[in-house]
Design an enzyme around this catalytic site. Structure first.
Site, PDB file in Angstrom:
ATOM      1  N   SER A  38       0.846  -1.188   0.000  1.00 57.85           N
ATOM      2  CA  SER A  38       0.000   0.000   0.000  1.00 57.85           C
ATOM      3  C   SER A  38       0.882   1.238   0.000  1.00 57.85           C
ATOM      4  O   SER A  38       2.120   1.148   0.016  1.00 57.85           O
ATOM      5  CB  SER A  38      -0.914   0.016   1.233  1.00 57.85           C
ATOM      6  N   LYS A  39       0.249   2.414   0.003  1.00 54.82           N
ATOM      7  CA  LYS A  39       0.999   3.666  -0.084  1.00 54.82           C
ATOM      8  C   LYS A  39       1.927   3.883   1.104  1.00 54.82           C
ATOM      9  O   LYS A  39       2.900   4.622   1.002  1.00 54.82           O
ATOM     10  CB  LYS A  39       0.023   4.842  -0.215  1.00 54.82           C
ATOM     11  N   ARG A  40       1.629   3.241   2.237  1.00 52.80           N
ATOM     12  CA  ARG A  40       2.511   3.427   3.388  1.00 52.80           C
ATOM     13  C   ARG A  40       3.889   2.788   3.149  1.00 52.80           C
ATOM     14  O   ARG A  40       4.854   3.088   3.855  1.00 52.80           O
ATOM     15  CB  ARG A  40       1.881   2.863   4.657  1.00 52.80           C
ATOM     16  N   HIS A  41       3.968   1.910   2.160  1.00 53.57           N
ATOM     17  CA  HIS A  41       5.251   1.295   1.812  1.00 53.57           C
ATOM     18  C   HIS A  41       6.010   2.126   0.783  1.00 53.57           C
ATOM     19  O   HIS A  41       7.116   1.767   0.388  1.00 53.57           O
ATOM     20  CB  HIS A  41       5.033  -0.113   1.250  1.00 53.57           C
ATOM     21  N   GLY A  42       5.438   3.235   0.335  1.00 50.24           N
ATOM     22  CA  GLY A  42       6.060   4.062  -0.695  1.00 50.24           C
ATOM     23  C   GLY A  42       5.185   4.129  -1.930  1.00 50.24           C
ATOM     24  O   GLY A  42       3.979   3.919  -1.869  1.00 50.24           O
TER      25      GLY A  42
END
Length: 482
Positions: free
Chosen positions: A251-255
């Site tokens: 997800s976006k929290r991983h980049g």
């Protein structure tokens, strides 16, 4: 064989969606299958033309060409669900008894869900509308009561299918709720539209992410209800999910997760394709960096893994660097051109002659992992003599370093052509031998004197960029410093 990639234009092209598109494309190329792109835009509230354009542009950027799609004249179009009619198919399952009208209101359904939550059991629709009499149905229709259409799932028994990736999978139908086929506004649900389209387009292999495994029994039941005589059920295969480094869904929290982001960061399309192919699949020859033609030749569903694939940005960056190294100098300059800062290039032009620009770019190629780093590594060439001297103002030069630079000064003066990298390296190695100094010390000292940096572009290429007089002047200033 006919396969399809069926994205929903409710967001930009995600790295996971592109991997699904790629695996379908590799399968089609390997087996000479027809590759279809179908836009599943029944979610009118969230689907936009801009997201569709982003998806199509992303596929074009990485080179996933297709045989039939939204902008083609294929025989099975249209290729946007919003342009298709599902009325006849919905009435087919109603008339055959595979589906029924559900008149339950939102408040009634919410009450059922609340009761299931209170009892701590999974929610299943009560099926009370499934048992309405014909008279009750006609009375509600006559009164204009809104309704959805639900599939009448068998209330017991097992459903087993052979997954091309995972083997035999069995579902207990008693755990499957009667799912909606058409909403109260008459629009088809995802489940109905996807199956109706797969039938209409003659899809032979439904290859998608493992998050669709739970949908497969619903789709098989629909295929059984809708398939015309003589048309076979497609083969199903489900790819492993892509996980972040913490083993949760990417997800976006991983980049960055959209292909647009990676394009903006300066990843090459070939590197993206190569890396994604290895997320859940392994080549028989064990090679990691390989051209698309080799991946096509070796691709098979049997070699797709069942376990989740870890997305590692560092590994992708490493692979990108390998592909950058493979570029010709002309292709490298073309690739970095969109990322160049015009102001920086103007400053470089004030320091470096036009005929030396090829050597400038050649010198930094091995320092670039991503194309968007180009301005950082080129900055050394934009620095004026005054800026370089300011950088070195606190540097204390030893007598040994000054002696070394004096020898370099003489060695450069003996060269007939300073742009000859081989001659420059030979001259520097002559200094190493004459002074009996470590090669690393000589090279680091020269680099610092000439560029003001302790690291940077290949030294011999760096030196070849400047006129001999400039290099000697930079050595002379330090030789005579106090």
């Amino acid at each position: 064989m006919r396969v399809r990639f069926a994205p929903s234009p409710t967001g930009n092209l995600h790295i996971g969606s592109l991997r699904t598109a790629l695996f379908n494309w590799l399968f089609a190329q390997r087996h000479g299958a027809t590759y279809i792109v179908r836009i599943e835009d029944t979610d009118k509230a969230r689907s936009t033309p801009e997201f569709e354009a982003n998806i199509m542009a992303g596929m074009a950027w990485v080179g996933l060409n297709y045989d039939e799609g939204p902008d083609s004249n294929g025989a099975c179009g249209p290729y946007r669900q919003s342009e298709r009619s599902y009325h006849d198919g919905i009435h087919q399952v109603l008339d055959s008894g595979h589906a029924y009208r559900c008149f339950c209101t939102e408040s009634e359904l919410e009450a059922e869900k609340a009761a299931a939550d209170a009892a701590k059991r999974p929610y299943q629709y009560s099926r009370k509308c499934r048992h309405l009499s014909e008279a009750e149905i006609q009375a509600r229709l006559a009164s204009g009561v809104p309704y959805t259409i639900r599939f009448a799932v068998p209330e017991s028994g097992d459903l087993t299918f052979e997954d091309a990736v995972r083997g035999s999978i069995t579902f207990d139908l008693a755990l499957l709720s009667d799912f909606i086929l058409a909403k109260s506004d008459g629009l088809p649900s995802y489940h109905f539209a996807v199956v109706a389209d797969d039938i209409a387009m003659g899809i032979t292999h439904v290859l998608r992410g493992e998050d669709h495994i739970s949908n497969t029994p619903k789709h098989i039941l629909l295929f059984q209800a809708l398939l015309p005589a003589g048309q076979s059920m497609p083969t199903f295969g489900h790819f492993p999910i892509i996980l972040g480094p913490d083993r949760t869904k990417l997800s976006k929290r991983h980049g960055a997760t959209s292909i647009t982001d990676y394009q903006a960061q300066g990843f090459l399309p070939a590197a993206i394709v190569n890396y994604l192919a290895l997320l859940g699949w392994s080549a028989p020859d064990g090679q990691e960096v390989q051209p698309v033609a080799d991946m096509v030749r070796q691709f098979s569903l049997e070699r797709i893994h069942k376990a989740g694939a870890i997305f590692d940005t560092q590994k992708l960056t490493w692979m990108n660097k390998q592909y950058i190294k493979q570029l010709s100098l002309a292709d490298f300059r073309s690739a970095v051109a969109p990322f160049l800062d015009p102001a920086l290039m103007a400053d470089i032009a004030n320091q470096i002659s036009d005929d030396a620009l090829d050597r400038v770019f050649d010198s930094v190629r091995d320092s670039v992992d991503r194309l968007d780093q180009i301005n950082t590594v080129l900055a050394v060439y934009a620095r004026t003599d005054a800026q370089r001297q300011e950088q070195l103002s606190d540097t204390v030069w030893t007598d040994a370093q000054k002696t070394l630079l004096a020898a370099v000064y003489d060695a450069l003066g003996s060269l007939s052509e300073v742009s000859d990298k081989t001659a420059i390296k030979s001259a520097l190695m002559g200094v190493v031998k004459a002074l009996n100094m470590p090669t690393g010390l000589v090279f680091k000292t020269v680099r610092l004197a000439v560029s003001g940096e302790v690291s940077g572009p290949d030294l011999t290429t760096l030196l070849s960029v400047y006129p001999m007089s400039v290099l000697q002047d930079r050595c002379r200033v330090i030789i005579h410093s106090s």
